[in-house]
Design an enzyme around this catalytic site. Structure first.
Site, PDB file in Angstrom:
ATOM      1  N   SER A 153       0.702   5.666  -9.768  1.00 44.31           N
ATOM      2  CA  SER A 153       1.320   6.666  -8.880  1.00 44.31           C
ATOM      3  C   SER A 153       1.884   7.786  -9.748  1.00 44.31           C
ATOM      4  O   SER A 153       2.120   7.593 -10.949  1.00 44.31           O
ATOM      5  CB  SER A 153       2.455   5.997  -8.098  1.00 44.31           C
ATOM      6  OG  SER A 153       3.335   6.959  -7.582  1.00 44.31           O
ATOM      7  N   TYR A 166      10.143   1.370  -7.581  1.00 46.88           N
ATOM      8  CA  TYR A 166       8.708   1.691  -7.496  1.00 46.88           C
ATOM      9  C   TYR A 166       8.254   2.439  -8.758  1.00 46.88           C
ATOM     10  O   TYR A 166       7.184   2.168  -9.301  1.00 46.88           O
ATOM     11  CB  TYR A 166       8.489   2.533  -6.235  1.00 46.88           C
ATOM     12  CG  TYR A 166       7.065   2.899  -5.918  1.00 46.88           C
ATOM     13  CD1 TYR A 166       6.170   1.954  -5.430  1.00 46.88           C
ATOM     14  CD2 TYR A 166       6.611   4.212  -6.086  1.00 46.88           C
ATOM     15  CE1 TYR A 166       4.867   2.301  -5.109  1.00 46.88           C
ATOM     16  CE2 TYR A 166       5.317   4.569  -5.763  1.00 46.88           C
ATOM     17  CZ  TYR A 166       4.440   3.609  -5.282  1.00 46.88           C
ATOM     18  OH  TYR A 166       3.154   3.961  -4.966  1.00 46.88           O
TER      19      TYR A 166
HETATM   20  N1  LIG Z   1       0.100   6.059   0.030  1.00 47.81           N
HETATM   21  C1  LIG Z   1       0.523   6.801  -0.998  1.00 47.81           C
HETATM   22  O1  LIG Z   1       0.992   7.937  -0.843  1.00 47.81           O
HETATM   23  C2  LIG Z   1       0.414   6.254  -2.400  1.00 47.81           C
HETATM   24  C3  LIG Z   1       0.615   7.121  -3.482  1.00 47.81           C
HETATM   25  C4  LIG Z   1       0.514   6.617  -4.776  1.00 47.81           C
HETATM   26  C5  LIG Z   1       0.204   5.292  -4.972  1.00 47.81           C
HETATM   27  N2  LIG Z   1       0.031   4.458  -3.911  1.00 47.81           N
HETATM   28  C6  LIG Z   1      -0.302   3.061  -4.189  1.00 47.81           C
HETATM   29  O2  LIG Z   1      -1.611   2.816  -3.715  1.00 47.81           O
HETATM   30  C7  LIG Z   1      -1.727   1.451  -3.314  1.00 47.81           C
HETATM   31  C8  LIG Z   1      -2.238   1.398  -1.876  1.00 47.81           C
HETATM   32  O3  LIG Z   1      -1.309   2.143  -1.087  1.00 47.81           O
HETATM   33  P1  LIG Z   1      -1.384   2.206   0.503  1.00 47.81           P
HETATM   34  O4  LIG Z   1      -0.671   3.442   0.929  1.00 47.81           O
HETATM   35  O5  LIG Z   1      -2.778   1.951   0.924  1.00 47.81           O
HETATM   36  O6  LIG Z   1      -0.441   0.961   0.877  1.00 47.81           O
HETATM   37  P2  LIG Z   1      -0.217   0.313   2.304  1.00 47.81           P
HETATM   38  O7  LIG Z   1       1.250   0.024   2.395  1.00 47.81           O
HETATM   39  O8  LIG Z   1      -0.867   1.086   3.394  1.00 47.81           O
HETATM   40  O9  LIG Z   1      -0.998  -1.076   2.177  1.00 47.81           O
HETATM   41  C9  LIG Z   1      -0.607  -2.114   1.337  1.00 47.81           C
HETATM   42  C10 LIG Z   1      -1.286  -3.401   1.853  1.00 47.81           C
HETATM   43  O10 LIG Z   1      -0.925  -4.458   0.960  1.00 47.81           O
HETATM   44  C11 LIG Z   1      -0.731  -5.631   1.754  1.00 47.81           C
HETATM   45  N3  LIG Z   1       0.117  -6.573   1.017  1.00 47.81           N
HETATM   46  C12 LIG Z   1       1.468  -6.519   0.864  1.00 47.81           C
HETATM   47  N4  LIG Z   1       1.888  -7.582   0.170  1.00 47.81           N
HETATM   48  C13 LIG Z   1       0.788  -8.325  -0.127  1.00 47.81           C
HETATM   49  C14 LIG Z   1       0.589  -9.556  -0.822  1.00 47.81           C
HETATM   50  N5  LIG Z   1       1.606 -10.217  -1.371  1.00 47.81           N
HETATM   51  N6  LIG Z   1      -0.682  -9.999  -0.953  1.00 47.81           N
HETATM   52  C15 LIG Z   1      -1.726  -9.344  -0.397  1.00 47.81           C
HETATM   53  N7  LIG Z   1      -1.597  -8.180   0.287  1.00 47.81           N
HETATM   54  C16 LIG Z   1      -0.348  -7.687   0.417  1.00 47.81           C
HETATM   55  C17 LIG Z   1      -0.076  -5.122   3.032  1.00 47.81           C
HETATM   56  O11 LIG Z   1      -0.203  -6.052   4.105  1.00 47.81           O
HETATM   57  C18 LIG Z   1      -0.816  -3.807   3.262  1.00 47.81           C
HETATM   58  O12 LIG Z   1      -1.934  -3.971   4.120  1.00 47.81           O
HETATM   59  C19 LIG Z   1      -0.343   0.831  -3.505  1.00 47.81           C
HETATM   60  O13 LIG Z   1      -0.256   0.212  -4.758  1.00 47.81           O
HETATM   61  C20 LIG Z   1       0.566   2.038  -3.478  1.00 47.81           C
HETATM   62  O14 LIG Z   1       1.771   1.799  -4.149  1.00 47.81           O
HETATM   63  C21 LIG Z   1       0.109   4.919  -2.623  1.00 47.81           C
END
Ligand SMILES: NC(=O)c1ccc[n+]([C@@H]2O[C@H](COP(=O)([O-])OP(=O)(O)OC[C@H]3O[C@@H](n4cnc5c(N)ncnc54)[C@H](O)[C@@H]3O)[C@@H](O)[C@H]2O)c1
Length: 272
Positions: A153, A166
């Protein structure tokens, strides 16, 4: 090489696949010929996602799993191996933030809830390391070349106010990406590459309250983000999968330990 981006027939395991960015990535990779195993802890969201993709004719299968539980991950891996015979790629998409690990506007670092900080560290860091270890064992049995992609991120390298746990976790993901890349290359040559993507600012459930007001208008913080993004906008979830496609394809055969920003220029802008 005829098409260096060809991923047809690759067995790709995606954790957190019911989520926004990993879900969009799953769709893209399946549309481009990969056989995708979707892993998520949330059965309801996972089933809905798998149904949606299958209706569109995509070759996907869902597995309820937990990235924090080694025994469950091993069971999931063995089911995938018995169904598809191999694992080529792991995408560590499970991750995210939680309110207690963030400092509220009227509080300081002294008010941090350490128990929530622990949970965010575990989900992002341990939740990437454990699947990497479990699935890399299957990759070593695969006669072909394999790879892992992690989710970092902007919070890893640019200090973002209030977002403590985070940021610490994603900084550690950058380090883990480089460390595992070094280790696998040193011991196994080009057998398992490890890279990461670092998405910039996308509006999703984990940050919606910080970036939008109840009436849908952008908050002051959201305007600061836009002003610090040379492209002048937030990202769209469908702008993430292309970079991951490249990283897992033969086109990236000599690329390992890299963290690729997908951020409209946020990470390279001085703000001036
Ligand atoms: N969305 C953003 O703006 C953004 C920006 C930078 C980085 N990220 C990173 O990208 C990745 C994906 O982000 P996203 O927005 O798709 O997240 P999201 O919150 O939409 O999805 C995360 C998924 O992980 C699942 N999850 C949670 N705990 C779990 C576990 N113990 N085992 C298995 N599954 C589990 C949840 O049920 C959920 O479906 C993450 O690592 C996030 O930190 C996101």
């Amino acid at each position: 090489m005829k098409n260096p981006f060809d991923i047809t027939g690759q067995v790709v395991v995606v954790t957190g696949a019911a989520g926004v960015l990993a879900g969009q990535t799953t769709r893209h990779l399946a549309e481009n010929g990969a056989i995708v195993a979707l892993l998520d802890i949330n059965k309801e969201k996972l089933d809905a996602r798998v149904d949606e993709f299958r209706k569109d004719g995509l070759n996907v299968s869902g597995f309820v799993s937990n990235v924090l539980d080694e025994a469950i991950l091993e069971k999931t891996r063995d089911e995938i191996l018995s169904r598809f015979g191999k694992v080529d790629v792991l995408i560590n998409g499970a991750g995210g933030n939680m309110p207690g690990a963030t400092i509220p506007p009227d509080k300081t670092v002294f008010d941090l809830k350490i128990a929530d900080w622990d949970k965010v560290l575990a989900l992002n860091l341990k939740g990437t390391l454990l699947p990497s270890i479990v699935f890399a064992k299957a990759m070593l049995q695969n006669p072909g070349k394999c790879s892992i992609v992690n989710f970092s991120s902007m919070a890893a390298t640019r200090m973002i106010t209030r977002v403590l746990g985070y940021s610490n976790a994603k900084g550690a993901i950058d380090n883990l990406t480089r460390w595992l890349a070094m280790e696998f290359a040193r011991v196994h040559g080009d057998k398992i590459r490890v890279n990461a993507v670092a998405p910039g600012w996308f509006i999703g459930d984990q940050n919606r309250a910080l970036l939008t007001n109840p009436d849908g208008s952008l908050t002051e913080r959201a305007h600061k983000v836009i002003n610090n993004t040379p492209m002048g906008r937030f990202g769209e979830a469908n702008e993430v999968p292309g970079t991951i496609h490249y990283l897992i394809s033969p086109a990236a055969n000599f690329v390992t330990g890299q963290i690729v920003a997908i951020d409209g220029g946020f990470s390279i802008f001085s703000g001036v």
